[in-house]
Design a protein around this motif. Structure first.
Motif, short mmCIF file in Angstrom:
data_model
loop_
_atom_site.label_atom_id
_atom_site.label_comp_id
_atom_site.label_asym_id
_atom_site.label_seq_id
_atom_site.Cartn_x
_atom_site.Cartn_y
_atom_site.Cartn_z
N LYS A 135 0.83 -1.20 0.00
CA LYS A 135 0.00 0.00 0.00
C LYS A 135 0.87 1.25 0.00
O LYS A 135 2.04 1.21 0.37
N ASP A 144 -4.20 0.69 -2.43
CA ASP A 144 -3.98 -0.73 -2.16
C ASP A 144 -3.61 -1.40 -3.49
O ASP A 144 -4.48 -1.63 -4.34
N ALA A 147 -5.26 -4.98 -4.20
CA ALA A 147 -6.69 -4.93 -4.47
C ALA A 147 -7.03 -3.98 -5.63
O ALA A 147 -8.18 -3.94 -6.08
N ARG A 148 -6.01 -3.21 -6.09
CA ARG A 148 -6.23 -2.18 -7.11
C ARG A 148 -7.38 -1.26 -6.68
O ARG A 148 -8.34 -1.05 -7.42
N ARG A 149 -7.26 -0.74 -5.47
CA ARG A 149 -8.33 0.06 -4.90
C ARG A 149 -7.74 1.33 -4.28
O ARG A 149 -6.69 1.31 -3.65
N THR A 151 -8.76 4.54 -1.71
CA THR A 151 -9.73 5.04 -0.74
C THR A 151 -9.24 6.37 -0.18
O THR A 151 -8.04 6.63 -0.11
N GLU A 156 -14.09 4.19 -0.54
CA GLU A 156 -13.53 3.80 -1.83
C GLU A 156 -13.90 4.80 -2.92
O GLU A 156 -15.03 5.27 -3.02
N LYS A 158 -14.42 5.30 -6.81
CA LYS A 158 -14.73 4.48 -7.98
C LYS A 158 -13.96 5.02 -9.19
O LYS A 158 -14.22 6.12 -9.67
N GLN A 161 -10.38 1.59 -15.03
CA GLN A 161 -9.10 0.91 -15.04
C GLN A 161 -7.97 1.87 -15.42
O GLN A 161 -6.89 1.85 -14.82
N TYR A 164 -7.20 4.29 -12.54
CA TYR A 164 -6.41 3.63 -11.49
C TYR A 164 -4.96 3.46 -11.94
O TYR A 164 -4.02 3.70 -11.17
#
Length: 238
Positions: A135, A144, A147-149, A151, A156, A158, A161, A164
């Motif tokens: 992370k 992350d 998790a490809r996330r 926050t 989170e 949105k 792809q 991100y």
């Protein structure tokens, strides 16, 4: 404090050279000095420094030629320190492989911060950093990688792809400016007449989703005409 990092300064202006040397030695860096490009090459290849601080306007060669030569053989970070403020000069140096670009005059704290970032990037070797970091944290934003996330304050965001991928790329190189062409090449793998506009549209969407207001750079700084730089990682990642 024992940094033990070896830094090569290639600078022909003696006052600036002595000033930068004093700053670095006060902060316990080992300093090597060259007053022109040819001696800079000799010192570089014989002493293998951890970082090069390079003036572009050398008396015998153009600093960009030095960057090109080093990048053919080494990934050692190069911090350009130059009086040239033209965007084209910045983009050229960065596209050739310089890690950062500081214009004269500059502040002591700014220079030391850029040195620390360049050395940290070298330690992690760019994208290699992504391989062992789970992370990253920039202010209240958490990325992350597994998790490809993304926050913010545990909420989170949105993202598409592509959005991100842009955030991940910038975060891996946090503190370093990436040029438009470098980002485009790594995200899309090609460049066309609409590439910069496509990048700018994606970046505008990212800023909106991250809650940044116009002119506010909480997470990502826009180097106008050059590229983007993500603010430094908080260094408390897992």
């Amino acid at each position: 404090m024992h940094n033990k990092h070896k830094i090569l300064i290639i600078e022909d202006e003696i006052n600036i050279c002595n000033f930068v040397r004093a700053i670095l030695e006060t902060n316990d860096y080992q300093v090597l000095v060259a007053r022109n490009g040819e001696s800079g090459k000799t010192v570089f290849f014989s002493h293998h420094p951890d970082l090069v601080i390079l003036d572009l306007g050398l008396p015998d060669i153009d600093g960009c030629d030095f960057i090109r030569l080093v990048r053919e053989q080494s990934d050692i970070p190069i911090l350009v320190l130059s009086a040239r403020t033209n965007e084209a000069d910045k983009v050229k140096a960065l596209d050739l492989g310089a890690n950062d670009y500081v214009t004269k005059p500059f502040g002591t704290n700014e220079l030391l911060a850029r040195v620390r970032v360049s050395l940290r990037i070298s330690r992690h070797n760019g994208v290699g950093e992504r391989q062992f970091k789970k992370k990253a944290h920039i202010r209240n934003m958490e990325i992350d990688y597994e998790a490809r996330r993304v926050t913010i304050d545990k909420n989170e965001i949105k993202l598409t792809q592509t959005e991100y991928n842009i955030i991940e790329l910038l975060s891996v190189h946090a503190g370093r400016v990436l040029t438009y062409s470098e980002i485009i090449k790594k995200i899309w793998g090609y460049s066309d007449s609409g590439s910069i506009k496509k990048l700018q549209v994606n970046m505008a969407n990212i800023r909106k989703k991250l809650g940044e207001q116009p002119g506010e750079y909480l997470y990502i700084l826009n180097e106008l005409g050059v590229g983007y730089r993500m603010n430094e990682d908080n260094e408390n990642e897992e």
